[in-house]
Design an enzyme around this catalytic site. Structure first.
Site, PDB file in Angstrom:
ATOM      1  N   HIS A  36     -12.018 -14.094  21.942  1.00  0.00           N
ATOM      2  CA  HIS A  36     -12.243 -12.665  22.139  1.00  0.00           C
ATOM      3  C   HIS A  36     -13.688 -12.345  22.482  1.00  0.00           C
ATOM      4  CE1 HIS A  36     -10.704  -8.771  22.582  1.00  0.00           C
ATOM      5  NE2 HIS A  36     -11.770  -8.295  21.987  1.00  0.00           N
ATOM      6  N   HIS A  81      -6.509  -8.260  33.338  1.00  0.00           N
ATOM      7  CA  HIS A  81      -6.917  -8.078  34.737  1.00  0.00           C
ATOM      8  C   HIS A  81      -7.532  -6.695  34.922  1.00  0.00           C
ATOM      9  CE1 HIS A  81      -4.803 -11.800  35.734  1.00  0.00           C
ATOM     10  NE2 HIS A  81      -5.423 -11.762  36.884  1.00  0.00           N
ATOM     11  N   ARG A  84       4.798 -14.468  30.815  1.00  0.00           N
ATOM     12  CA  ARG A  84       3.636 -14.949  31.559  1.00  0.00           C
ATOM     13  C   ARG A  84       3.798 -16.397  31.985  1.00  0.00           C
ATOM     14  NH1 ARG A  84      -1.614 -14.661  27.929  1.00  0.00           N
ATOM     15  NH2 ARG A  84      -2.597 -15.437  29.797  1.00  0.00           N
TER      16      ARG A  84
END
Lengths: 185, 540
Positions: free
Chosen positions: B217, B370, B431
């Protein structure tokens, strides 16, 4: 284009910032309250049972040996479905579950990291070798659901999926051994 | 500029070359996954995952690391107004990172490292892949040290003076990056590289995932901070205004340092190796990561309002229309904020302790990062490049129109690509697959939205090409650059600031405490009761 300094008093700047800080505090508190309230009131928790299992031997004996895989109804009526997630398939490829009843799903991996979700539900878990992944859920619609592997597990990853056959409760009949298999359709 | 132009340009061109290649691969991957590319037979999944690995590594490691290093050197020289200390070391770090990138790319192209940029073991790639990554990281550590030295030398020459905000923030990022890389460095050195070399045959996959989450993160904030540096220090000036509050800027970067680290386990919400309590604690801490962003939105809006009012804007919203939107930096800021709004909302869903189950490892997550990274952050990278390229080359653009076109195309492409992904993610589209079976009725219904997102990908590719063209033509522009200041003044420039807002000693202690709290037991549990190890699966 002038570049005269704007006349804003420092106290005024601080005042607006404090006001915004209160707003941020309210927003953070509200977000947290919603999350905590739903987790407690609706018993929504991530799958986190921290139960260890040896990936090298899990197929040889015990819970994840071949004859124990699939859906079982216990003497107390509890429905448990067990699957192995392995490169590049789920074993078995289809599990039958009843609709409108509590179901426990248990998964283990003998090789690499896998993961799964069941479309149109909120069933979602990672399957990390070394641990049993367990999800408690209740299916509500009678239909065939898609259960793909959702973590990259190697070049065959895209071909790895299973089917969850949700049956109306009256058609969900365990055999004498307490097991239920997918119906041929 | 004191002779760091070549250093900065070298870093930036490596970053943007990687970006261009990765954009091409990204568009190609979307075609393969769409109904148009289905049933063609070739390319194989091997090609697809090779491409995804190259795309992720290029965008997440090469574009970012080289851009951040180049930008750091630029900020150190321009904001402190003194030469870069240890410039030789900067070049050594650059070449070390280049060697690292080559070592990473060769096994990827040879198909020996198709493990994606997150390389979760027991899958392992060629050792060269990991050793190359280590070299890139070590190069970035040299950069961190150079940033500390530059700030310390400036402080010695200017005792008691506040470090300029741009440099303060850059050093905050360097401090954070050192903390960030500890997790992945431990994973690589103690687990993955020995496994890849064949020294050990088994690996603790749960521990590896936990160590990677430590990095996973905060690394995103490492990428994001340059964008925020531009927002605080360059954008108010570009818009013709002042920075509303210098103190708020310092506070924001300190909060990023403190809160981006002890939260990585929110990537492991659906993992079986951690208990609910630890997930819950890190979820709580994750909520606070939204605070510096919310403070930034306020401060930058207020700074832009000053600019709008200086230009004659009246009323509650009248100043917005008066802003110089024709300037690429201002336009990029507006577009970045819109994408940050959508992406930030999505992020709150991801973070939700229960809601995460709806979206984990679906296209929703792909859409989220994204939009935030590829959208908000990268569009600010473009804005930074457009702001500082004239200073690096001494040349000016003939017209800002192609620059604006490029920014609009990036924004439109990103929205058209990621909004359908969010929708598909909610419907369960997962995904990281090479192809979908569109014969399945559930998947067939997704087809039209996949096509829409593919179109967005093509617009992004067009924008990427135009971006590189815009920078390349500047090197040949006949127009000499007009001198103008780069950094914004604050409405009330700071004369003295408390030591806590002028350095990081105190904050490092706080990070240590929070990391012990958040990661102490989750990592220690693998030592207290080792989980059964898994066999290493080598992909090389």
């Amino acid at each position: 284009m002038t570049d005269r300094p704007p006349e804003i008093h420092e106290q005024r700047i601080l005042g607006t910032e404090l006001l915004w800080a209160v707003g941020v505090g309210v927003l953070v508190a509200a977000t947290l309250s919603v999350v905590v309230f739903t987790a407690l009131s609706r018993d929504i928790n991530p799958p986190s049972n921290v139960e260890r299992i040896d990936p090298k031997t899990l197929h040889l004996s015990g819970e994840f040996a071949e004859h124990n895989l699939g859906t079982t109804v216990g003497p107390d009526g509890r429905v448990t479905a067990r699957m192995i997630a392995t490169q590049f398939m789920f074993v078995p490829r289809c599990i039958a579950v009843p609709s409108g009843r509590a179901v426990t799903l248990r998964f283990a991996s003998p090789d690499v990291i896998h993961g799964l979700l069941i479309t149109r539900t909120n069933v979602n878990t990672m399957v990390v070798p070394g641990f049993v992944a367990q999800v408690h859920t209740e299916f509500t619609r009678d239909e065939d659901l898609l259960m793909p592997c959702h973590e990259y597990c190697g070049l065959g990853h895209s071909e790895m999926w299973a089917t969850v056959q949700v049956m109306p409760d009256d058609r969900f009949k365990p055999g004498p051994d307490g097991r239920v298999s997918c119906a041929q359709r | 500029m004191r002779n760091v132009e070549r250093l900065c340009l070298a870093h930036f061109w490596v970053a943007f070359a990687a970006f261009l290649v990765a954009s091409l691969l990204g568009a190609w991957q979307m075609w393969v996954r769409s109904p148009l590319g289905a049933n063609i037979g070739t390319p194989t999944p091997g090609h697809y995952f090779m491409s995804v690995t190259a795309h992720g590594v290029s965008m997440a490691y090469v574009l970012t690391t080289f851009f951040i290093m180049g930008f750091g050197y630029f900020v150190a020289v321009t904001s402190l107004g003194r030469p870069l200390p240890g410039k030789v070391w900067a070049w050594i770090a650059f070449w070390m990172a280049i060697v690292g990138v080559v070592m990473v790319l060769i096994p990827i192209i040879m198909g020996q490292a198709s493990v994606l940029f997150t390389f979760y073991p027991p899958l392992t790639a060629s050792p060269w892949f990991y050793i190359g990554l280590v070299l890139v990281v070590v190069g970035s550590w040299v950069w961190c040290i150079l940033m500390f030295v530059a700030m310390r030398e400036w402080k010695r020459e200017n005792p008691g003076q506040p470090v300029p905000l741009a440099m303060f923030a850059t050093v905050a990022n360097a401090v954070m990056w050192l903390w960030t890389t500890v997790g992945v460095a431990a994973e690589l050195l103690f687990q993955v590289i020995p496994a890849s070399l064949g020294i050990v045959q088994t690996i603790d996959a749960g521990l590896a995932r936990t160590l990677f989450s430590w990095t996973l993160h905060a690394i995103v904030y490492f990428w994001l901070i340059p964008a925020y540096i531009a927002l605080y220090t360059m954008i108010p000036r570009a818009a013709g205004g002042r920075l509303y509050s210098d103190t708020m800027g310092r506070l924001t970067f300190i909060l990023f340092l403190v809160y981006s680290l002890p939260v990585g386990m929110h990537h492991l919400m659906m993992d079986p190796e951690h208990g609910n309590g630890w997930k819950f604690i890190q979820m709580l801490l994750t909520v606070f990561v939204s605070v510096p962003t919310l403070l930034t939105i306020f401060t930058i809006m207020a700074s832009l309002e000053i600019a709008g009012r200086l230009r004659g804007g009246r009323g509650v919203f009248g100043w917005i229309a008066k802003l110089p939107w024709e300037r690429p930096a201002v336009l990029a800021t507006g577009l970045a904020f819109v994408m940050l709004g959508f992406g930030g909302f999505g992020g709150l869903i991801n973070m939700g302790y229960g809601m995460n189950a709806m979206v984990h490892n679906t296209s929703w997550v792909t859409a989220h990062f994204h939009l935030i990274f590829g959208g908000s952050v990268v569009i600010m990278y473009f804005a930074i490049a457009y702001e500082i390229w004239p200073r690096l080359t001494g040349r000016e653009h003939a017209s800002p129109a192609p620059l604006r076109w490029q920014l609009w195309l990036w924004f439109i492409g990103m929205m058209v690509m990621t909004l359908p992904w969010h929708l598909l993610g909610l419907q369960g589209q997962w995904r990281r697959v090479a192809n979908f079976n569109y014969a399945d009725p559930i998947i067939a219904a997704w087809g039209p939205w996949v096509l829409v997102s593919f179109f967005g990908g093509l617009v992004l590719l067009a924008s990427a090409l135009l971006f590189v063209r815009n920078l390349a033509v500047l090197h040949r522009s006949p127009l000499p650059v007009a001198q103008r200041p780069l950094y914004a003044l604050a409405v009330h420039p700071p004369h003295r600031v408390p030591a806590a807002l002028n350095g990081f000693g105190l904050w490092n202690v706080l990070v240590l405490v929070l990391m012990l709290l958040a990661y102490g037991y989750p990592i220690a549990q693998f030592v207290i009761e080792p989980s059964p190890a898994a066999m290493v699966h080598r992909m090389h």
